[in-house]
Write an enzyme that holds these catalytic residues in place. Structure first.
Site, PDB file in Angstrom:
ATOM      1  N   LYS A 181       6.766  -6.531   2.735  1.00 30.57           N
ATOM      2  CA  LYS A 181       5.786  -6.361   3.801  1.00 30.57           C
ATOM      3  C   LYS A 181       5.300  -7.684   4.366  1.00 30.57           C
ATOM      4  O   LYS A 181       4.109  -7.859   4.622  1.00 30.57           O
ATOM      5  CB  LYS A 181       4.608  -5.514   3.326  1.00 30.57           C
ATOM      6  CG  LYS A 181       4.984  -4.074   3.035  1.00 30.57           C
ATOM      7  CD  LYS A 181       3.745  -3.227   2.860  1.00 30.57           C
ATOM      8  CE  LYS A 181       4.126  -1.785   2.621  1.00 30.57           C
ATOM      9  NZ  LYS A 181       2.959  -0.916   2.505  1.00 30.57           N
TER      10      LYS A 181
ATOM     11  N   LYS B 168       0.282   9.207   4.655  1.00 30.45           N
ATOM     12  CA  LYS B 168       1.235   8.099   4.597  1.00 30.45           C
ATOM     13  C   LYS B 168       0.502   6.758   4.611  1.00 30.45           C
ATOM     14  O   LYS B 168      -0.612   6.629   5.097  1.00 30.45           O
ATOM     15  CB  LYS B 168       2.207   8.160   5.789  1.00 30.45           C
ATOM     16  CG  LYS B 168       2.961   9.480   5.918  1.00 30.45           C
ATOM     17  CD  LYS B 168       3.780   9.791   4.695  1.00 30.45           C
ATOM     18  CE  LYS B 168       4.458  11.148   4.836  1.00 30.45           C
ATOM     19  NZ  LYS B 168       4.794  11.751   3.556  1.00 30.45           N
ATOM     20  N   ASP B 169       1.217   5.774   4.116  1.00 30.27           N
ATOM     21  CA  ASP B 169       0.721   4.415   4.008  1.00 30.27           C
ATOM     22  C   ASP B 169       0.281   3.865   5.364  1.00 30.27           C
ATOM     23  O   ASP B 169       0.828   4.215   6.397  1.00 30.27           O
ATOM     24  CB  ASP B 169       1.877   3.568   3.453  1.00 30.27           C
ATOM     25  CG  ASP B 169       1.460   2.169   3.081  1.00 30.27           C
ATOM     26  OD1 ASP B 169       0.258   1.902   3.043  1.00 30.27           O
ATOM     27  OD2 ASP B 169       2.353   1.354   2.826  1.00 30.27           O
ATOM     28  N   LYS B 170      -0.724   2.997   5.347  1.00 27.43           N
ATOM     29  CA  LYS B 170      -1.157   2.354   6.587  1.00 27.43           C
ATOM     30  C   LYS B 170      -0.234   1.203   6.957  1.00 27.43           C
ATOM     31  O   LYS B 170       0.310   1.167   8.062  1.00 27.43           O
ATOM     32  CB  LYS B 170      -2.597   1.843   6.456  1.00 27.43           C
ATOM     33  CG  LYS B 170      -3.047   1.069   7.694  1.00 27.43           C
ATOM     34  CD  LYS B 170      -4.448   0.510   7.551  1.00 27.43           C
ATOM     35  CE  LYS B 170      -4.823  -0.292   8.800  1.00 27.43           C
ATOM     36  NZ  LYS B 170      -6.183  -0.859   8.712  1.00 27.43           N
TER      37      LYS B 170
ATOM     38  N   ASN C 113       0.866  -1.162   0.000  1.00 24.44           N
ATOM     39  CA  ASN C 113       0.000   0.000   0.000  1.00 24.44           C
ATOM     40  C   ASN C 113       0.905   1.214   0.000  1.00 24.44           C
ATOM     41  O   ASN C 113       1.612   1.450   0.963  1.00 24.44           O
ATOM     42  CB  ASN C 113      -0.871   0.043   1.260  1.00 24.44           C
ATOM     43  CG  ASN C 113      -1.722  -1.179   1.394  1.00 24.44           C
ATOM     44  OD1 ASN C 113      -2.246  -1.665   0.415  1.00 24.44           O
ATOM     45  ND2 ASN C 113      -1.867  -1.682   2.608  1.00 24.44           N
TER      46      ASN C 113
END
Length: 650
Positions: A114, A282-284, A62
């Site tokens: 991730k 920002k990305d989670k 993400n």
């Protein structure tokens, strides 16, 4: 110079450099020649690289975005990994959105991005070039700040009653707080606590039956409360004139979206979210560090929240006279771990050296186009065509793929009855795009779809159109690279300041591929003067659009266009291969780890797994997974990755 092609591609953008043109060309040529000679598969630069069969790992990411609009997601995944992977067979692949080329010729390898959200760390780079870090929990000394006792003097019951009074949730006109230890100092602390923690309330002292009470009440009713709680007109009398109106701080968060974090802070502080400002969301699914500014909330109050916040921390406080604005940042610095990599040391060196010296294609990443079987660019195209029945149909019709159960039922009801009220009853969540459109249809009727669609927030509506622009841009860039390779050619576009100009025959040696830009279609841009200029026209004609008339009868949907660099070269690129045994242990220390004195785990030199730790900096509006894709040469679409490996969903 030719490029390697593959059946898919992915995400984010870095700073351009104005190096000497000939030096750049020589670097590119040397790197590609080295990669070609070192490729044990015997692939040449002009060959087509297929996905290795052993790529059984995934790269799901993400991305974060600095743009004001949010990437549209019409639904979320639901269910077990196998069923989700099966449903995602109907999703998009990179080739569906024009992502088909690579700039490097090394052999691809697999790795897991991730596997843990802590394997993806983002540090914001401010407009002054400073990288944001959380490294200080101290609060600026200010004699006018209330004492620490202010935050503890009120009981939980008192706070609950005061909050209900503040928000007019009870029938009482005031709240009485008994002063147990009656001293002037104690009464002063209670007065300060009520006024600072519950903006809009006033206090006074009263004697009742021989006891002292602090009485909290509204100074001037609901209208006054509404006024003092807005971002533009906060409570004025409680803020020192000598102090900057905005408290700036660093927000460190783990596995939490920026807006989610701000909503939590707003709830704790009992203020509205619009008094917070930031330079980018920002990305989670990551650890991110960014600067936030808040209007007239003290550092002391913010620091006090660290005791009760989960998954994020606040620090590096300072007072300034200005808020933050979206897009003001220079970019972001990424620290990424790719676990369980299969590449040889030579493959990794070739891949990372190419990323550092040449860069990657600045494609728009997969989340720009949605996650369901109906891509967002199709809706954008229908808007530009002024085909509002199709817009309505594309948003509301049933579709295969991963969606929440209630959305499936809503779509089925719509297909069966075309009744907005009946379909809306199937939605427990009315704030989704589908719910907003149905409410609009209920309000304005089926014959006024334009007004009904207008109920959807403007940024989301524009995202559909921008998705179509991105779709065109991706396809045209792939054609440009296929036709002319990685060199500047006559007819290409470059930017001189903010103005785009064509490269003339006699000036072509002055520029490299890193200078070349390509347009997003619109009424205020020019197109390349070679085959790709005609390709733009042909693509829009095929979509029943006129490239010479990109103005829409509804002003919001008129496209002015923009320019975007074809190739982005990351800055501050570094990498390291490490061995490890336990996939659950972190492979580097975070800002919070350092503040808490946590040592880095000792890694075995002969661990059974290998990981690639990489760092790089990118400018705004680029996609980091595009850089990672160039290294791994893997399709970053959810459809492809869930078919390769669904363990990330477990």
């Amino acid at each position: 110079m030719e490029t390697v092609e593959m059946n898919s591609v992915s995400l984010k953008r870095p700073h351009s450099e104005d190096d000497v043109a000939n030096t750049d060309e020589i670097k590119i040529q040397k790197i590609l020649e080295k990669s070609k000679s070192g490729n044990d598969s015997g692939q040449g630069i002009e060959t087509v690289t297929e996905q290795p069969e052993d790529m059984k790992n995934e790269i799901i990411s993400n991305e974060e975005s600095e743009e004001q609009e949010e990437e549209l997601e019409d639904s979320d995944e639901d269910g077990d990994p196998e069923s989700f992977a099966d449903m995602m067979k109907h999703g998009l692949t990179e080739s569906d959105v024009g992502i088909t080329k690579f700039v490097s010729s090394h052999k691809g390898f697999s790795g897991i991005l991730k596997e843990r959200y802590s394997d993806f760390v983002v540090h914001e780079i401010g407009k002054d070039g400073r990288v944001s870090h959380l490294d200080d929990f101290s609060v600026p000394v200010d004699d006018e700040d209330p004492s620490e006792e202010t935050f503890t003097v009120l009981s939980d019951e008192d706070k609950q009653r005061l909050e209900e009074l503040q928000l007019f949730k009870n029938k009482e006109a005031s709240v009485a707080i008994e002063v147990i230890e009656d001293t002037k100092e104690k009464r002063t602390v209670i007065h300060q606590a009520v006024k600072s923690l519950f903006p809009g309330l006033e206090t006074k002292t009263e004697d009742r039956d021989g006891k002292k009470y602090i009485i909290a009440y509204h100074a001037a009713g609901k209208k006054a409360l509404a006024k003092v709680r807005t971002a533009t007109d906060p409570r004025k009398h409680s803020w020192p004139k000598s102090r900057g109106s905005y408290c700036h701080f660093v927000l460190y968060k783990e596995n939490k979206d920026t807006m989610d974090a701000i909503n939590v802070l707003s709830k704790f502080l009992r203020v509205k979210p619009n008094i917070f400002s930031y330079m980018g969301t920002k990305d989670k699914r990551a650890i991110t560090v960014q600067e936030i500014a808040v209007l007239r909330i003290t550092a002391q109050r913010l620091a006090h929240l660290n005791k009760c916040l989960m998954n994020f921390k606040l620090g590096n406080f300072s007072y300034k006279n200005h808020p933050l604005k979206l897009g003001e940042l220079q970019g972001n610095h990424f620290t990424v771990v790719l676990r369980n990599i299969t590449g040889t040391d030579d493959q990794i060196e070739q891949a990372m050296h190419s990323l550092r010296e040449i860069g990657f294609i600045n494609y728009y990443g997969m989340q720009r186009f949605g996650t369901t079987a109906v891509p967002t660019y199709q809706i954008g195209r229908a808007i530009l065509q002024n085909n509002w029945n199709e817009v309505m149909d594309l948003i509301l019709k049933p579709r295969p793929g991963a969606e929440k159960g209630y959305l499936v039922k809503c779509r089925e009801e719509w297909a069966k009855t075309k009744d907005p009220a009946a379909a809306l009853k199937k939605l427990p969540v009315k704030r989704c795009v589908e719910g907003q459109l149905l409410r609009g249809l209920l309000k304005y009727g089926m014959k006024n779809i334009i007004s009904a669609f207008g109920i959807i927030p403007r940024n989301n509506r524009l995202m559909y159109i921008h998705s179509y622009q991105s779709y065109v841009w991706n396809n045209m860039v792939s054609k440009r690279i296929e036709e002319y390779g990685l060199r500047a050619v006559p007819g290409d576009l470059i930017l001189k300041g903010a103005t785009a100009v064509h490269i003339e025959e006699g000036d072509v040696d002055k520029y490299t591929i890193h200078d070349v830009v390509m347009p997003l279609p619109g009424f205020d841009i020019i197109y390349p003067k070679h085959k790709i200029g005609e390709a733009y026209k042909d693509m829009l004609i095929a979509d029943n659009l006129d490239i010479n008339n990109m103005r829409h009868k509804i002003r919001d949907y008129s496209l002015s266009g923009a320019y975007r660099k074809i190739i982005i070269r990351p800055q501050n690129v570094s990498w390291e291969v490490v061995a490890y045994d336990d996939p659950k242990i972190p492979l580097f220390t975070t800002d919070l780890d350092k503040l808490e004195g946590k040592p880095l785990p000792v890694l075995p030199p002969d661990g059974k797994f290998r990981a690639l730790k990489m760092e790089f900096s990118l400018p705004p509006s680029t996609y980091a997974t595009m850089a990672i894709r160039e290294v791994l040469k893997m399709d970053t679409s959810i459809k492809n990755q869930t078919q390769l490996n669904t363990t990330w969903l477990r």
